[in-house]
Design a protein around this motif. Structure first.
Motif, PDB file in Angstrom:
ATOM      1  N   SER A  59      -0.799  83.563  93.063  1.00 53.30           N
ATOM      2  CA  SER A  59      -1.048  83.453  94.507  1.00 53.30           C
ATOM      3  C   SER A  59      -0.346  82.214  95.075  1.00 53.30           C
ATOM      4  O   SER A  59       0.251  82.263  96.158  1.00 53.30           O
ATOM      5  CB  SER A  59      -2.552  83.357  94.781  1.00 53.30           C
ATOM      6  OG  SER A  59      -3.216  84.532  94.362  1.00 53.30           O
TER       7      SER A  59
ATOM      8  N   ALA B 149       2.559  81.767  97.966  1.00 52.93           N
ATOM      9  CA  ALA B 149       2.317  80.948  99.154  1.00 52.93           C
ATOM     10  C   ALA B 149       3.320  79.805  99.283  1.00 52.93           C
ATOM     11  O   ALA B 149       3.669  79.403 100.402  1.00 52.93           O
ATOM     12  CB  ALA B 149       0.892  80.390  99.113  1.00 52.93           C
TER      13      ALA B 149
ATOM     14  N   LEU C 221      -2.253  74.345 103.079  1.00 50.59           N
ATOM     15  CA  LEU C 221      -1.722  75.679 102.793  1.00 50.59           C
ATOM     16  C   LEU C 221      -2.498  76.351 101.672  1.00 50.59           C
ATOM     17  O   LEU C 221      -2.838  77.541 101.742  1.00 50.59           O
ATOM     18  CB  LEU C 221      -0.237  75.567 102.434  1.00 50.59           C
ATOM     19  CG  LEU C 221       0.514  76.883 102.183  1.00 50.59           C
ATOM     20  CD1 LEU C 221       0.439  77.787 103.416  1.00 50.59           C
ATOM     21  CD2 LEU C 221       1.972  76.602 101.813  1.00 50.59           C
TER      22      LEU C 221
ATOM     23  N   ALA D 279      -5.138  79.673 101.961  1.00 46.18           N
ATOM     24  CA  ALA D 279      -4.945  80.868 101.133  1.00 46.18           C
ATOM     25  C   ALA D 279      -6.058  81.039 100.107  1.00 46.18           C
ATOM     26  O   ALA D 279      -6.036  81.990  99.317  1.00 46.18           O
ATOM     27  CB  ALA D 279      -3.596  80.782 100.409  1.00 46.18           C
TER      28      ALA D 279
END
Length: 335
Positions: A261, A265, A295, A299
């Motif tokens: 992930s 990102a 960030l 996420a």
């Protein structure tokens, strides 16, 4: 050679008047025959600060100290030390300064106390005053027990402390220290650092040349790198480190799903799939670190370890003097 577009950092004074300078120079030049040693250097060193001048062997560090301490004359430019012009009032400059050179001025044939009293005589102190000053400085530099022993029996660290104590007999407000810890063991070097910090706390200005980059990092309020007779860059240690590329943030994950992930990102990151780690270019500033963390938070990604890597003064020195860099080391760990 350093890149021609390497930025030059100057003191951040904003709209305020410049701080009173203990040492200032404009366009200082010196040559020996066809060899240009100093090619127009400018300096502004506020009173009560530590200024470190770095550079490779032969860069002109000692020549700069010799000019500013009136030991030799410049070929061009202007300089003021302690508010006095080097050219028109050298005696006043000498009265305001102390100099500790690369090589000890201690006379090994006489005792430490006798070395101190000799300096008191050279400063024309009355006998009683000279003995008082000598005793106080010997105590301050932890040399009282050795005071009656020949200086030739002193260790390297003791000789450097005695050398600096002798420099302080005349109570100078500006001290030039030309590589004062060369050859000392780490403990003696740290002891000398503490002495220098104490001097500055008392309002003394210290002009330091050194081959030890950690020394400049630890002590100096501002640092200048001298190369090929010119100031290649000047600033605080933090400002100089930001000149060198290669800083980054490293994120490590234990959960492969979180790593995947984060990879999606942070597309600009360099991947290390085996270690489940990402490396993101960064100058190490709080702003950039916050942006990365925001960030990840947005996420819903949690890193197990975050490490900030910033260039050190070794990187700066190599980049400014021969265009190469050395491996970066971690300077801060945030968990």
């Amino acid at each position: 050679m350093p890149s021609s577009d390497m930025p030059m950092l100057t003191p951040e004074r904003g709209g305020d008047a410049p701080s009173p300078a203990a040492v200032s120079a404009a366009g200082l030049r010196k040559s020996y025959g066809d060899k240009i040693v100093l090619d127009g250097i400018d300096l502004h060193i506020p009173a009560g600060s530590v200024f470190a001048l770095l550079g490779p062997n032969g860069a002109g560090k000692t020549t700069t100290v010799q000019i500013l301490s009136t030991l030799i004359t410049a070929d061009g430019g202007q300089a003021r030390v302690g508010g006095h012009d080097l050219t028109t009032d050298p005696q006043a400059v000498r009265a305001a300064i102390g100099v500790t050179g690369q090589f000890s001025a201690v006379d090994g044939l006489i005792t430490g106390e006798e070395n101190m009293l000799l300096m008191a005589d050279l400063h024309h102190l009355p006998q009683r005053e000279g003995r008082r000053v000598a005793a106080e400085l010997l105590e301050r530099f932890d040399l009282t027990e050795a005071a009656k022993k020949p200086a030739s029996t002193y260790s390297g660290g003791m000789k450097r402390r005695l050398d600096l104590a002798m420099t302080l007999v005349g109570n100078p407000r500006i001290i030039f220290l030309d590589e004062p810890t060369t050859g000392l063991d780490p403990r003696s070097r740290h002891n000398m650092w503490n002495i220098i910090r104490d001097l500055v706390t008392g309002g003394v200005t210290v002009f330091l040349t050194t081959q030890y980059l950690e020394e400049a990092d630890q002590l100096a309020d501002r640092i200048a790198v001298l190369n090929d007779g010119r100031i290649a860059a000047e600033g605080t240690a933090a400002e100089l480190k930001r000149l060198v590329p290669g800083g980054h943030v490293r994120l490590r994950f234990s959960d492969p799903a979180a790593y995947r992930s984060a990879t999606s990102a942070l597309r600009e990151a360099t991947r290390d799939d085996e270690a489940l780690a990402l490396q993101i270019p960064s100058d190490g500033s709080q702003r950039e670190l916050r942006a990365i963390l925001d960030l990840l938070d947005s996420a819903g990604i949690a890193a197990d370890e975050l490490t900030v890597h910033t260039p050190d003064l070794d990187d700066v020195f190599f980049a400014l003097t021969d265009g190469t860099t050395v491996p970066h080391q971690s300077k801060e760990n945030v968990r």
